[in-house]
Design an enzyme around this catalytic site. Structure first.
Site, PDB file in Angstrom:
ATOM      1  N   SER A 136      37.986  51.916  38.477  1.00 17.70           N
ATOM      2  CA  SER A 136      38.309  52.575  39.760  1.00 17.70           C
ATOM      3  C   SER A 136      37.689  53.965  39.811  1.00 17.70           C
ATOM      4  CB  SER A 136      39.825  52.700  39.908  1.00 17.70           C
ATOM      5  OG  SER A 136      40.438  51.445  39.813  1.00 17.70           O
ATOM      6  N   GLN A 303      63.896  24.248  57.495  1.00 14.70           N
ATOM      7  CA  GLN A 303      63.333  25.519  57.979  1.00 14.70           C
ATOM      8  C   GLN A 303      62.845  26.386  56.819  1.00 14.70           C
ATOM      9  OE1 GLN A 303      65.905  27.732  60.558  1.00 14.70           O
ATOM     10  NE2 GLN A 303      65.616  26.325  62.279  1.00 14.70           N
ATOM     11  N   ILE A 362      55.846  25.469  47.279  1.00 14.02           N
ATOM     12  CA  ILE A 362      56.070  24.326  48.187  1.00 14.02           C
ATOM     13  C   ILE A 362      55.747  23.004  47.486  1.00 14.02           C
ATOM     14  CG2 ILE A 362      55.192  23.216  50.312  1.00 14.02           C
ATOM     15  CD1 ILE A 362      55.119  26.073  51.543  1.00 14.02           C
ATOM     16  N   GLU A 388      35.903  44.854  43.508  1.00 16.18           N
ATOM     17  CA  GLU A 388      35.416  45.611  44.685  1.00 16.18           C
ATOM     18  C   GLU A 388      36.452  46.609  45.177  1.00 16.18           C
ATOM     19  OE1 GLU A 388      32.499  44.734  46.891  1.00 16.18           O
ATOM     20  OE2 GLU A 388      31.698  43.483  45.315  1.00 16.18           O
TER      21      GLU A 388
HETATM   22  C1  LIG Z   1      36.061  38.816  37.493  1.00 13.09           C
HETATM   23  C2  LIG Z   1      35.538  40.185  37.761  1.00 13.09           C
HETATM   24  C3  LIG Z   1      34.269  40.350  38.303  1.00 13.09           C
HETATM   25  C4  LIG Z   1      33.771  41.629  38.534  1.00 13.09           C
HETATM   26  N1  LIG Z   1      32.494  41.764  38.987  1.00 13.09           N
HETATM   27  C5  LIG Z   1      31.928  42.998  39.009  1.00 13.09           C
HETATM   28  C6  LIG Z   1      30.545  43.177  39.277  1.00 13.09           C
HETATM   29  O1  LIG Z   1      29.839  42.204  39.551  1.00 13.09           O
HETATM   30  N2  LIG Z   1      30.023  44.413  39.198  1.00 13.09           N
HETATM   31  C7  LIG Z   1      30.783  45.504  38.905  1.00 13.09           C
HETATM   32  O2  LIG Z   1      30.241  46.597  38.847  1.00 13.09           O
HETATM   33  N3  LIG Z   1      32.088  45.385  38.664  1.00 13.09           N
HETATM   34  C8  LIG Z   1      32.695  44.160  38.698  1.00 13.09           C
HETATM   35  N4  LIG Z   1      34.028  44.027  38.420  1.00 13.09           N
HETATM   36  C9  LIG Z   1      34.810  45.214  38.098  1.00 13.09           C
HETATM   37  C10 LIG Z   1      35.889  45.536  39.113  1.00 13.09           C
HETATM   38  O3  LIG Z   1      35.332  46.081  40.261  1.00 13.09           O
HETATM   39  C11 LIG Z   1      36.889  46.467  38.395  1.00 13.09           C
HETATM   40  O4  LIG Z   1      37.631  45.665  37.514  1.00 13.09           O
HETATM   41  C12 LIG Z   1      37.804  47.170  39.358  1.00 13.09           C
HETATM   42  O5  LIG Z   1      37.097  48.133  40.094  1.00 13.09           O
HETATM   43  C13 LIG Z   1      38.973  47.874  38.666  1.00 13.09           C
HETATM   44  O6  LIG Z   1      38.553  48.638  37.579  1.00 13.09           O
HETATM   45  P1  LIG Z   1      39.281  48.492  36.150  1.00 13.09           P
HETATM   46  O7  LIG Z   1      39.323  47.046  35.838  1.00 13.09           O
HETATM   47  O8  LIG Z   1      38.638  49.399  35.197  1.00 13.09           O
HETATM   48  O9  LIG Z   1      40.787  48.942  36.423  1.00 13.09           O
HETATM   49  P2  LIG Z   1      41.362  50.444  36.341  1.00 13.09           P
HETATM   50  O10 LIG Z   1      40.513  51.330  37.185  1.00 13.09           O
HETATM   51  O11 LIG Z   1      41.588  50.819  34.934  1.00 13.09           O
HETATM   52  O12 LIG Z   1      42.760  50.259  37.077  1.00 13.09           O
HETATM   53  C14 LIG Z   1      43.917  49.755  36.395  1.00 13.09           C
HETATM   54  C15 LIG Z   1      45.104  49.848  37.371  1.00 13.09           C
HETATM   55  O13 LIG Z   1      45.352  51.218  37.710  1.00 13.09           O
HETATM   56  C16 LIG Z   1      45.319  51.376  39.113  1.00 13.09           C
HETATM   57  N5  LIG Z   1      44.771  52.679  39.477  1.00 13.09           N
HETATM   58  C17 LIG Z   1      43.655  53.285  38.968  1.00 13.09           C
HETATM   59  N6  LIG Z   1      43.468  54.477  39.555  1.00 13.09           N
HETATM   60  C18 LIG Z   1      44.450  54.630  40.465  1.00 13.09           C
HETATM   61  C19 LIG Z   1      44.790  55.645  41.403  1.00 13.09           C
HETATM   62  N7  LIG Z   1      44.053  56.754  41.550  1.00 13.09           N
HETATM   63  N8  LIG Z   1      45.881  55.476  42.183  1.00 13.09           N
HETATM   64  C20 LIG Z   1      46.638  54.355  42.062  1.00 13.09           C
HETATM   65  N9  LIG Z   1      46.352  53.343  41.203  1.00 13.09           N
HETATM   66  C21 LIG Z   1      45.283  53.495  40.414  1.00 13.09           C
HETATM   67  C22 LIG Z   1      44.431  50.249  39.618  1.00 13.09           C
HETATM   68  O14 LIG Z   1      44.662  49.954  40.991  1.00 13.09           O
HETATM   69  C23 LIG Z   1      44.826  49.115  38.688  1.00 13.09           C
HETATM   70  O15 LIG Z   1      46.005  48.520  39.160  1.00 13.09           O
HETATM   71  C24 LIG Z   1      34.565  42.753  38.239  1.00 13.09           C
HETATM   72  C25 LIG Z   1      35.849  42.579  37.713  1.00 13.09           C
HETATM   73  C26 LIG Z   1      36.330  41.327  37.461  1.00 13.09           C
HETATM   74  C27 LIG Z   1      37.704  41.181  36.851  1.00 13.09           C
END
Ligand SMILES: Cc1cc2nc3c(=O)[nH]c(=O)nc-3n(C[C@H](O)[C@H](O)[C@H](O)COP(=O)(O)OP(=O)(O)OC[C@H]3O[C@@H](n4cnc5c(N)ncnc54)[C@H](O)[C@@H]3O)c2cc1C
Length: 408
Positions: A136, A303, A362, A388
């Site tokens: 992130s 329902q 379901i 993303e």
């Molecule tokens: C299957 C898969 C395919 C992917 N494909 C690509 C790709 O093709 N190219 C590419 O570049 N990347 C890719 N990604 C990476 C993806 O974009 C990242 O996993 C994503 O951006 C989150 O980063 P992170 O996993 O490091 O989580 P982190 O950034 O470590 O986040 C961990 C948690 O903390 C929360 N968090 C972090 N900062 C904050 C904040 N400021 N406020 C509140 N909450 C916060 C996040 O929301 C999350 O819940 C892929 C990931 C996966 C799993």
């Protein structure tokens, strides 16, 4: 500018029906097998290439559709078939958008065809932005690109992670730091051409869902690429960096960085993928609820079940409307003044998670087994709130845009 419409025109309906046929006849029947194999479904990609779905022409036609509905309609149908296989088919598109958003005409013409290959020899591409310590927090990126003026080459060093198609791609688009003092404004995107020495695949991840899509680390060790591989060119980069340095000094208007331009354009498309998965699970649940009998009547007679289905369908339609609005705005150059792209991705991805969980419920015990597809759809749906930009990051973008304040 095309008027916003919620009705597909005849041509779009024809394309939608053609894609739906491919999703139903080719993708869906192969879904369980490739999910278990956890491998890139090359034969299915090849089949998509043969009929023209996996091609630059098809992608460009949808991307430049002035109504903005081409891409979301295509994503929804393919991901309705199966999310893992569909991501293997459209994953190249993220790298292609990276080039379309930041590259020169020459770069677009040179590299995008090499990303796809041709029907007899299909290739894939990867967009590599995320790093182990920069998910992130894109500004924490460490991969460096240093310019070797004497040779007019860039030298890339670092480790990328989570790259869809990473290491198996013909062309990698790599985001790297060119000026560490500027944070995310000091990033630039580079093409790493096929077979460039120094680029290798690191760990391949075993995942919870979308297991037919390859996700891996990409290691860059003294990777040398020609100056022409800097997307947008050196002159444009120098001008952008100069503006960013000036603004850093004076605290002026924000400058968009290269990776962000890619993500902004692709968020509604990810929302559309989520709509496809949600719709698929909803349809299975609706059919099941009408045929499964307990207490002497179909379970939909209750329902408690019928209202869940009503809520599921309402959320799916609402998600699609947000996605279509954002896609129409993006192609018609309308600014996302209320972060409409993020809104669409946030709502659609949360909808997919919720709707697929409701579908599992379901279907009862059957929903919890791999005999029925909703179990896989529920695992697949979890990705939409993560990649993303996570849901939390989308909320951050929306809240910042609405308030004009740098909420943390
Ligand atoms: C299957 C898969 C395919 C992917 N494909 C690509 C790709 O093709 N190219 C590419 O570049 N990347 C890719 N990604 C990476 C993806 O974009 C990242 O996993 C994503 O951006 C989150 O980063 P992170 O996993 O490091 O989580 P982190 O950034 O470590 O986040 C961990 C948690 O903390 C929360 N968090 C972090 N900062 C904050 C904040 N400021 N406020 C509140 N909450 C916060 C996040 O929301 C999350 O819940 C892929 C990931 C996966 C799993």
């Amino acid at each position: 500018m095309a008027e916003f419409t919620m009705e597909l025109n005849d041509e779009q309906k024809e394309v939608r029906d053609w894609l739906h046929g491919f999703a139903a006849d080719v993708i869906r029947p192969a879904a369980a097998e490739w999910d278990e194999r956890e491998e890139t479904p090359w034969p299915v990609i090849q089949e998509a290439a043969k009929v023209g779905i996996y091609s630059l022409d098809f992608y460009a036609q949808q991307y430049f559709d002035p109504t903005g509905l081409g891409i979301p309609m295509a994503m929804e149908e393919l991901f309705w078939g199966d999310a893992g296989i569909a991501l293997s088919i459209v994953g190249t598109g993220l790298a292609a958008v990276g080039v379309l958003a930041n590259g020169t005409e020459e770069q677009i013409g040179t590299w995008i065809p090499q990303m796809y290959g041709d029907a007899n020899d299909v290739k894939v591409a990867a967009f590599c932005s995320s790093e182990p310590d920069a998910g992130s927090d894109v500004a924490s990126m460490r991969t460096r690109a240093v310019y070797d003026e004497a040779k007019d080459e860039w030298v890339l060093n670092g480790t990328k992670t989570w790259a869809t198609n990473g290491g198996i791609a013909n062309v990698h688009v790599v985001v790297a730091v060119v000026d560490a003092e500027l944070g995310s404004k000091g990033h630039a995107s580079f093409i790493v051409p096929p077979n460039t020495p120094g680029l290798s695949q690191g760990q391949k991840f075993k995942k919870h869902g979308i297991r037919a899509s390859h996700t891996a680390e990409v290691v860059l060790e003294n990777v040398r690429v020609p100056g022409s591989c800097l997307l947008g060119g050196k002159e444009k980069l120098d001008q952008r960096l100069a503006r960013a340095r000036e603004r850093a000094k004076t605290g002026g208007e924000r400058v968009k960085n290269a990776a962000m331009a890619t993500f902004e354009a692709s968020r509604p498309a990810v929302g559309a993928m989520a709509v496809g998965t949600a719709r698929a699970a909803y349809e299975v649940a609706l059919d099941y609820a009408k045929t499964r009998e307990q207490f002497g009547r179909p379970i939909i007679d209750n329902q408690g079940v019928a209202f869940q289905l009503a809520d599921m369908r309402t959320s799916i339609d609402a998600a699609r409307l947000l996605v279509w609005r954002a896609s129409w705005m993006a192609i018609n150059g309308k600014q996302f003044t209320a972060a409409e792209g993020s809104m669409s991705k946030l709502f659609a991805s949360e909808t997919a998670k919720k709707v697929t969980a409701q579908a599992v419920q379901i279907l009862g015990g059957n929903g919890y087994t791999r005999e029925y597809p909703v179990e896989r759809m529920h695992r697949d749906a979890a990705i939409y709130t993560i990649f993303e930009g996570t849901s939390e990051i989308q909320r951050l973008v929306i809240a910042r845009t609405l308030s004009g304040m740098s909420i943390r």
